[in-house]
Design a protein around this motif. Structure first.
Motif, PDB file in Angstrom:
ATOM      1  N   GLY A  54     -15.736  -2.868  32.045  1.00 10.63           N
ATOM      2  CA  GLY A  54     -16.058  -1.451  32.190  1.00 10.63           C
ATOM      3  C   GLY A  54     -17.546  -1.223  32.317  1.00 10.63           C
ATOM      4  N   VAL A  55     -17.877   0.021  32.703  1.00 15.07           N
ATOM      5  CA  VAL A  55     -19.272   0.421  32.814  1.00 15.07           C
ATOM      6  C   VAL A  55     -19.383   1.870  32.351  1.00 15.07           C
ATOM      7  CG1 VAL A  55     -18.945   1.068  35.236  1.00 15.07           C
ATOM      8  CG2 VAL A  55     -21.236   0.685  34.381  1.00 15.07           C
ATOM      9  N   TYR A  56     -20.449   2.165  31.630  1.00 11.20           N
ATOM     10  CA  TYR A  56     -20.735   3.522  31.159  1.00 11.20           C
ATOM     11  C   TYR A  56     -22.110   3.907  31.678  1.00 11.20           C
ATOM     12  CZ  TYR A  56     -16.721   2.936  28.099  1.00 11.20           C
ATOM     13  OH  TYR A  56     -15.455   2.733  27.613  1.00 11.20           O
ATOM     14  N   LEU A  57     -22.144   4.944  32.516  1.00 14.03           N
ATOM     15  CA  LEU A  57     -23.376   5.335  33.200  1.00 14.03           C
ATOM     16  C   LEU A  57     -23.935   6.611  32.589  1.00 14.03           C
ATOM     17  CD1 LEU A  57     -22.005   4.907  36.830  1.00 14.03           C
ATOM     18  CD2 LEU A  57     -23.440   3.283  35.604  1.00 14.03           C
ATOM     19  N   PRO A  58     -25.216   6.633  32.235  1.00 15.37           N
ATOM     20  CA  PRO A  58     -25.809   7.895  31.779  1.00 15.37           C
ATOM     21  C   PRO A  58     -25.987   8.837  32.968  1.00 15.37           C
ATOM     22  CG  PRO A  58     -27.505   6.220  31.970  1.00 15.37           C
ATOM     23  CD  PRO A  58     -26.197   5.531  32.268  1.00 15.37           C
ATOM     24  N   LEU A  59     -25.680  10.095  32.783  1.00 14.27           N
ATOM     25  CA  LEU A  59     -25.874  11.110  33.821  1.00 14.27           C
ATOM     26  C   LEU A  59     -27.171  11.843  33.486  1.00 14.27           C
ATOM     27  CD1 LEU A  59     -22.206  12.416  34.129  1.00 14.27           C
ATOM     28  CD2 LEU A  59     -23.342  10.576  35.400  1.00 14.27           C
ATOM     29  N   ILE A  60     -28.206  11.538  34.245  1.00 17.81           N
ATOM     30  CA  ILE A  60     -29.561  11.992  33.920  1.00 17.81           C
ATOM     31  C   ILE A  60     -29.993  13.048  34.924  1.00 17.81           C
ATOM     32  CG2 ILE A  60     -31.949  11.273  33.592  1.00 17.81           C
ATOM     33  CD1 ILE A  60     -30.889   8.442  33.050  1.00 17.81           C
ATOM     34  N   ALA A  61     -30.465  14.182  34.419  1.00 19.52           N
ATOM     35  CA  ALA A  61     -30.986  15.256  35.256  1.00 19.52           C
ATOM     36  C   ALA A  61     -32.271  15.769  34.621  1.00 19.52           C
ATOM     37  CB  ALA A  61     -29.970  16.388  35.397  1.00 19.52           C
ATOM     38  N   GLN A  62     -33.325  15.803  35.416  1.00 20.34           N
ATOM     39  CA  GLN A  62     -34.635  16.256  34.945  1.00 20.34           C
ATOM     40  C   GLN A  62     -35.089  15.490  33.710  1.00 20.34           C
ATOM     41  OE1 GLN A  62     -34.163  20.521  34.490  1.00 20.34           O
ATOM     42  NE2 GLN A  62     -34.510  20.877  36.672  1.00 20.34           N
ATOM     43  N   GLY A  63     -34.843  14.187  33.732  1.00 18.73           N
ATOM     44  CA  GLY A  63     -35.360  13.321  32.689  1.00 18.73           C
ATOM     45  C   GLY A  63     -34.580  13.301  31.401  1.00 18.73           C
ATOM     46  N   ARG A  64     -33.460  13.974  31.330  1.00 15.38           N
ATOM     47  CA  ARG A  64     -32.668  13.953  30.093  1.00 15.38           C
ATOM     48  C   ARG A  64     -31.207  13.748  30.436  1.00 15.38           C
ATOM     49  NH1 ARG A  64     -29.915  18.584  28.643  1.00 15.38           N
ATOM     50  NH2 ARG A  64     -30.134  20.345  30.092  1.00 15.38           N
ATOM     51  N   ALA A  65     -30.488  13.163  29.487  1.00  9.22           N
ATOM     52  CA  ALA A  65     -29.069  12.893  29.698  1.00  9.22           C
ATOM     53  C   ALA A  65     -28.264  14.157  29.448  1.00  9.22           C
ATOM     54  CB  ALA A  65     -28.606  11.784  28.765  1.00  9.22           C
ATOM     55  N   ILE A  66     -27.460  14.540  30.437  1.00 10.79           N
ATOM     56  CA  ILE A  66     -26.577  15.701  30.269  1.00 10.79           C
ATOM     57  C   ILE A  66     -25.132  15.258  30.068  1.00 10.79           C
ATOM     58  CG2 ILE A  66     -28.070  17.215  31.612  1.00 10.79           C
ATOM     59  CD1 ILE A  66     -26.178  16.826  33.974  1.00 10.79           C
ATOM     60  N   GLY A  67     -24.889  13.952  30.191  1.00  8.95           N
ATOM     61  CA  GLY A  67     -23.539  13.445  30.003  1.00  8.95           C
ATOM     62  C   GLY A  67     -23.482  11.962  30.303  1.00  8.95           C
ATOM     63  N   ALA A  68     -22.271  11.427  30.392  1.00 10.18           N
ATOM     64  CA  ALA A  68     -22.067  10.016  30.706  1.00 10.18           C
ATOM     65  C   ALA A  68     -20.741   9.866  31.432  1.00 10.18           C
ATOM     66  CB  ALA A  68     -22.081   9.166  29.439  1.00 10.18           C
ATOM     67  N   ALA A  76     -26.442   4.576  41.573  1.00  9.73           N
ATOM     68  CA  ALA A  76     -26.617   5.644  42.568  1.00  9.73           C
ATOM     69  C   ALA A  76     -25.501   6.672  42.458  1.00  9.73           C
ATOM     70  CB  ALA A  76     -26.651   5.037  43.970  1.00  9.73           C
ATOM     71  N   LEU A  77     -24.285   6.201  42.203  1.00  8.66           N
ATOM     72  CA  LEU A  77     -23.165   7.113  42.025  1.00  8.66           C
ATOM     73  C   LEU A  77     -23.386   8.012  40.812  1.00  8.66           C
ATOM     74  CD1 LEU A  77     -20.251   7.880  42.922  1.00  8.66           C
ATOM     75  CD2 LEU A  77     -19.449   6.175  41.293  1.00  8.66           C
ATOM     76  N   GLY A  78     -23.847   7.411  39.718  1.00  5.03           N
ATOM     77  CA  GLY A  78     -24.117   8.204  38.516  1.00  5.03           C
ATOM     78  C   GLY A  78     -25.170   9.259  38.750  1.00  5.03           C
ATOM     79  N   SER A  79     -26.195   8.926  39.535  1.00  7.66           N
ATOM     80  CA  SER A  79     -27.248   9.893  39.830  1.00  7.66           C
ATOM     81  C   SER A  79     -26.700  11.086  40.600  1.00  7.66           C
ATOM     82  CB  SER A  79     -28.363   9.215  40.625  1.00  7.66           C
ATOM     83  OG  SER A  79     -29.360  10.144  40.985  1.00  7.66           O
ATOM     84  N   GLY A  80     -25.842  10.808  41.606  1.00  5.08           N
ATOM     85  CA  GLY A  80     -25.256  11.905  42.381  1.00  5.08           C
ATOM     86  C   GLY A  80     -24.355  12.780  41.537  1.00  5.08           C
ATOM     87  N   ILE A  81     -23.551  12.153  40.661  1.00  2.00           N
ATOM     88  CA  ILE A  81     -22.666  12.932  39.794  1.00  2.00           C
ATOM     89  C   ILE A  81     -23.482  13.773  38.822  1.00  2.00           C
ATOM     90  CG2 ILE A  81     -20.921  12.742  37.981  1.00  2.00           C
ATOM     91  CD1 ILE A  81     -19.852  10.290  39.440  1.00  2.00           C
ATOM     92  N   ALA A  82     -24.583  13.229  38.333  1.00  2.00           N
ATOM     93  CA  ALA A  82     -25.438  13.977  37.397  1.00  2.00           C
ATOM     94  C   ALA A  82     -25.974  15.250  38.043  1.00  2.00           C
ATOM     95  CB  ALA A  82     -26.590  13.099  36.918  1.00  2.00           C
ATOM     96  N   GLN A  83     -26.426  15.152  39.297  1.00  2.00           N
ATOM     97  CA  GLN A  83     -26.954  16.335  39.973  1.00  2.00           C
ATOM     98  C   GLN A  83     -25.861  17.387  40.154  1.00  2.00           C
ATOM     99  OE1 GLN A  83     -30.239  16.531  40.420  1.00  2.00           O
ATOM    100  NE2 GLN A  83     -30.278  14.476  39.518  1.00  2.00           N
TER     101      GLN A  83
END
Length: 726
Positions: free
Chosen positions: A259-273, A294-301
Motif C-alpha cells: 500500500g501507499v499513503y500520500l499526503p494531500l498538500i495545498a499551500q504548504g500544509r496537509a489538508i488530507g491523505a 503527482a496524482l496526490g498533488s492533483g487530488i490535493a488541489q
C-alpha cells in the motif's frame, strides 16, 4: 549434436508445433459464444497450469493472471472486439505455484462473421520472461508508463469538475478512475483540527468505524503522511505488521499485500491523505512513486477547491437565510407558502426575496422582489431593501407611497444595483387586494373555479433606477417595466379574456400606480421572480405559459402547489435564483349587515359628523350591538371631534367588524402628533374626550399611519346574529 550444432532428432525443416514449443510459445482457441477455451500443452506450461487444473474456460486462465493486470488485459481485449480490429496483443504477469511471477505475452487473431460480430479468437501465449531488457521489454514499460500517466491525466480532468468534497470522494471510489492503478481499495482522509477524518473508502469494503477519526499523532500510516508531509510506502504484509501494529488487525483478514499513503498538500500544509491498497507484492519503482506523488498533488488541489467551495457555499447560504424572513407568520383567513431556490451559477446566492407582513385587523401584506446579481452584494442590498420596504408599510404608508420611498432609498444607497418588486395588500375581511408593481412580473390569480389568469398590473420603473432611465433597461424580457404612460389606464383596465382579470382598476398614484381587485374566498394569488419562468432558450413566454398551466392544474393545497411549481423548473431553468409566494384566501364569514362603513370628515362641514353618527348607530344595530349603540356613537363622536379640532385637513371615520367579532371604530387624520390622556379640572372645557373613550370602549389605541395617525376603539357585540358564509 553434429558439426553444425544441430539436434539430429529434429527433422529438417522443423515442424511448426516443435518450433513453437522450443520457444515456449503455446496456442489457444477461444469460443466467445460458449466461453470454452482450449490451451495446448505448451500454453499450459507457459502459464504454469497442469491439465487437471484447467477447466477449459477463460476464467480458468484468469486464475493465473495477477489481479493488478487482469483489469488491464480484459480492457485491451474488449477494446479490440469493440473497435472491429482483427488482432490484439498485450503483456501480463502470471503467478507461479512457488509464489513467484513471470511475464507472458498474448497475441490473438479475431474471427468475425459477415456482419462483423466477433465469435472466436485464435492466438498464441508466449513466455516473455526472457525478452531483451526488462520483463515485457520496453513495449510493456512504455505501455505501463502511458497507462499510469493516462490515469493521472484522466483523473485530474475528472476532478476539475468536482465542486464538493462528495464529488471528489465519488470520483475516487469510481473503479474507472483510480482503479486503473490496480488498487483494490481507495481511502480519503481530511484533516479536521488535530484529527484525520476518513470520509471515503471504496471497492474493498473494509470500512472500519474505529479508524474513522484518528489523531494526527497516532501511529497510523495516514496520520504519519499528514504529520510528516511525506508519502508512506509499504511493500509487504510483514511491513504493515511491523510498522503499524494498531492497523494490522484490520489489514490481516484482507488480501492486501502492499500500500501507499500520500499526503494531500495545498499551500504548504496537509489538508488530507490518500490511501491506496494493493494485492501485489514488492516495492514501488521510482517511476510508480513519481506518478503517485503527482496524482496526490492533483487530488490535493481538487480537494482544496472543494473545501473552499463548500465553505463559501455555507457562508453564502447563511447570509441568504439571514436576509430572508426567519419564519412566515400564520395569518388567520389565509394559507401561505413560500419557496426559495438558489442559483446554480455564481455563488449560489442572489437577490431574490419574499416577505409576509401581518397588518392586523384582518389585513396582510405580501411582497416578492429581485435585486440584480448573484453575489453577496446583491444579497446585502436585498436584505436592506426588504427591511426598509417592510418598515414603510408598517408605518402605515399606502402601497404606492411605500414603493416610491423604497425607490428613493435604493437610489440613495448608490449601489448601482436595481431591483424589481411587487407588493400586494389584502383585506381578508372584504377580499380587497391592492397591488403595486415596480418593473416586476405580473401576478397570477387562480379563481376558486379553477380558471387561471395573469393579472396585468400597470407598474412603475424598477427600484433604484434614476428618473428618465429607458424602460427597457430593467424591464427584462417579461414586458414593459417603465413608468406608466398615456396608456396606463388602458393597461389597468384590460378587457376580460385570456391573460386578464375582470374588475381590475387602478388608482393614479404618482410613480407607482396602485391597482385594486377582489380576491374571493378560495382564490389563490401567486407572486414569483423570473427564475421560475426563465428558460435556457431565452423565451420567458414559454415559461409563463407552463407556469399558468401548472397553476391551473395544480393542487389546491398551497404547500403542494409550491412544490409542483418548483419541480416545474427542475434542471431546465436558466440558472437564476428563484423566489415564490403562494397565498390562498380561505372561506371567511360574510360581513353582517353590509360592508364596512367609511366617510370623509372635512373641516367646516357641520353635516359630516352628524351623518357619520347616524350611520354608525344604524350599523351598530344591524350588527347586533343595538344595546351599545349610544356608547359607540358617543365614543365615535369624541374621536371625530378631536380630529376636526386638533388637526388640519380633516380625515376619515370608519367602522367595521373585526375577525374577532368586535365592532371597531377608526378615525384617521393627517397629524403625526399622538393624543394624550389628560386629567381635566372641574371647570375645564376640554380633556375629557379620551377619558370617555377609555370608559366606554372595551379597548382603544393609536397607530402611526405614514403622514398621520389612526385612533381606534373596539366594542364587544352582546348578541351577535348568526354568521352567513360565502
Amino acid at each position: 549434436m553434429d558439426q553444425r550444432g544441430r539436434t539430429p532428432e529434429v527433422d529438417w525443416p522443423a515442424r511448426p508445433d516443435l518450433s513453437l514449443a522450443l520457444n515456449r510459445m503455446g496456442t489457444f482457441d477461444w469460443d466467445l459464444d460458449s466461453g470454452r477455451m482450449h490451451l495446448d500443452a505448451t500454453a499450459l506450461e507457459v502459464v504454469a497450469l497442469r491439465p487437471e487444473e484447467f477447466d477449459g474456460t477463460a476464467a480458468g486462465l484468469r486464475e493465473r493472471v495477477l489481479p493488478s493486470d487482469e483489469t488491464r488485459l480484459d480492457r485491451r481485449v474488449a477494446q479490440a472486439l469493440a473497435d472491429g480490429r482483427s488482432h490484439y496483443g498485450a503483456y501480463f504477469r502470471t503467478s507461479r505455484p512457488d509464489g513467484s511471477t513471470a511475464w507472458t505475452h498474448v497475441q490473438g487473431h479475431i474471427l468475425r462473421d459477415p456482419h462483423g460480430r466477433a465469435y472466436r479468437v485464435i492466438g498464441i501465449l508466449r513466455d516473455a520472461d526472457h525478452d531483451p531488457g526488462e520483463p515485457g521489454a520496453t513495449g510493456e514499460r512504455d505501455e505501463g508508463r502511458r497507462r499510469m500517466t493516462g490515469v493521472v491525466e484522466r483523473t485530474a480532468a475528472i476532478l476539475a469538475h468536482a465542486r464538493t468534497v462528495n464529488d471528489v470522494t465519488d470520483i475516487l471510489k469510481d473503479p474507472d478512475a483510480l482503479g486503473h492503478l490496480g488498487a483494490v481499495s481507495v481511502m480519503l482522509g481530511i484533516v479536521d483540527g488535530a484529527r484525520v477524518h476518513l470520509v471515503a473508502e471504496g471497492r474493498l469494503g473494509s470500512y472500519v468505524p474505529e479508524i474513522e477519526y484518528t489523531r494526527i499523532d497516532a501511529r497510523l500510516p495516514m496520520s504519519e503522511a499528514v504529520r510528516t508531509l511525506q508519502p508512506v510506502f509499504l511493500a509487504s504484509r510483514e511491513e504493515f505488521q511491523r510498522r503499524y501494529p494498531q492497523l494490522w488487525p484490520y489489514i490481516e483478514p484482507l488480501s492486501v499485500r502492499s500500500g501507499v499513503y500520500l499526503p494531500l498538500i495545498a499551500q504548504g500544509r496537509a489538508i488530507g491523505a490518500l490511501g491506496l491498497l494493493y494485492t501485489r507484492d514488492g516495492d514501488f519503482t521510482d517511476e510508480e512513486r513519481n506518478v503517485l506523488v503527482a496524482l496526490g498533488s492533483g487530488i490535493a488541489q481538487s480537494l482544496q477547491r472543494a473545501i473552499l467551495f463548500e465553505q463559501e457555499h455555507d457562508l453564502a447560504e447563511g447570509l441568504q437565510r439571514a436576509m430572508l424572513p426567519r419564519r412566515i407568520p400564520e395569518v388567520p383567513g389565509a394559507l401561505i407558502a413560500v419557496r426559495y431556490r438558489a442559483a446554480r451559477m455564481g455563488r449560489d446566492i442572489g437577490g431574490d426575496w419574499y416577505d409576509v407582513i401581518p397588518l392586523g385587523e384582518g389585513r396582510v401584506g405580501v411582497m416578492i422582489g429581485d435585486v440584480e446579481g448573484h453575489d453577496t452584494d446583491a444579497a446585502a442590498v436585498m436584505g436592506q431593501l426588504r427591511i426598509v420596504l417592510r418598515a414603510y408599510i408598517l408605518e402605515g404608508h399606502t402601497p404606492g407611497t411605500a414603493m416610491a420611498r423604497a425607490n428613493a432609498f435604493l437610489r440613495d444607497l448608490a449601489t448601482e444595483r436595481f431591483a424589481t418588486c411587487t407588493y400586494a395588500e389584502l383585506d381578508l375581511n372584504t377580499g380587497t387586494l391592492l397591488l403595486v408593481r415596480a418593473g416586476h412580473l405580473d401576478p397570477v390569480v387562480r379563481r376558486g373555479d379553477g380558471s387561471c389568469h395573469r393579472v396585468r398590473v400597470a407598474g412603475g420603473l424598477p427600484l433604484g433606477l434614476p428618473p428618465g432611465e429607458p424602460h427597457g433597461a430593467a424591464g427584462g424580457p417579461h414586458g414593459p417595466a417603465g413608468e406608466p404612460g398615456p396608456d396606463a389606464a388602458s393597461r389597468a383596465r384590460p378587457q376580460d379574456g385570456p391573460g386578464s382579470w375582470p374588475g381590475l382598476w387602478s388608482e393614479a398614484v404618482p410613480g407607482y400606480p396602485v391597482a385594486t381587485l377582489e380576491l374571493h374566498p378560495g382564490d389563490t394569488l401567486l407572486l414569483c421572480t423570473d427564475g421560475l419562468v426563465d428558460r435556457p432558450d431565452g423565451d420567458p413566454e414559454t415559461g409563463m405559459r407552463e407556469l399558468l398551466d401548472a397553476v391551473r392544474d395544480g393542487p389546491l393545497d398551497v404547500e403542494e402547489l409550491a412544490d409542483v411549481l418548483c419541480d416545474l423548473v427542475g434542471d431546465s431553468g436558466g440558472g437564476d435564483d428563484m423566489a415564490l409566494l403562494v397565498l390562498r384566501r380561505r372561506g371567511t364569514p360574510a360581513p353582517r349587515g353590509g360592508g364596512p362603513l367609511r366617510q370623509r370628515l372635512s373641516p367646516g362641514d357641520p353635516q359630516g359628523p352628524a351623518l357619520a353618527r347616524h350611520l354608525i348607530r344604524a350599523a351598530a344595530a344591524a350588527w347586533g350591538a343595538a344595546e351599545r349603540a349610544d356608547e359607540i356613537e358617543l365614543a365615535a363622536d369624541e374621536l371625530m371631534t378631536n380630529a376636526l379640532v386638533h388637526t388640519e385637513g380633516g380625515g376619515h371615520v370608519g367602522m367595521r367588524l373585526t375577525a374577532e367579532g368586535r365592532i371597531r371604530v377608526e378615525v384617521e387624520d393627517t397629524s403625526s402628533a399622538l393624543p394624550r390622556r389628560r386629567e381635566a379640572g372641574d371647570w375645564a372645557v376640554s380633556g375629557r374626550g379620551l377619558m370617555l373613550v377609555e370608559n366606554l370602549a372595551d379597548a382603544w389605541g393609536v397607530e402611526p399611519r405614514g403622514g398621520g395617525k389612526r385612533v381606534w376603539c373596539e366594542f364587544a357585540i352582546p348578541h351577535p346574529p348568526a354568521e352567513q358564509h360565502e
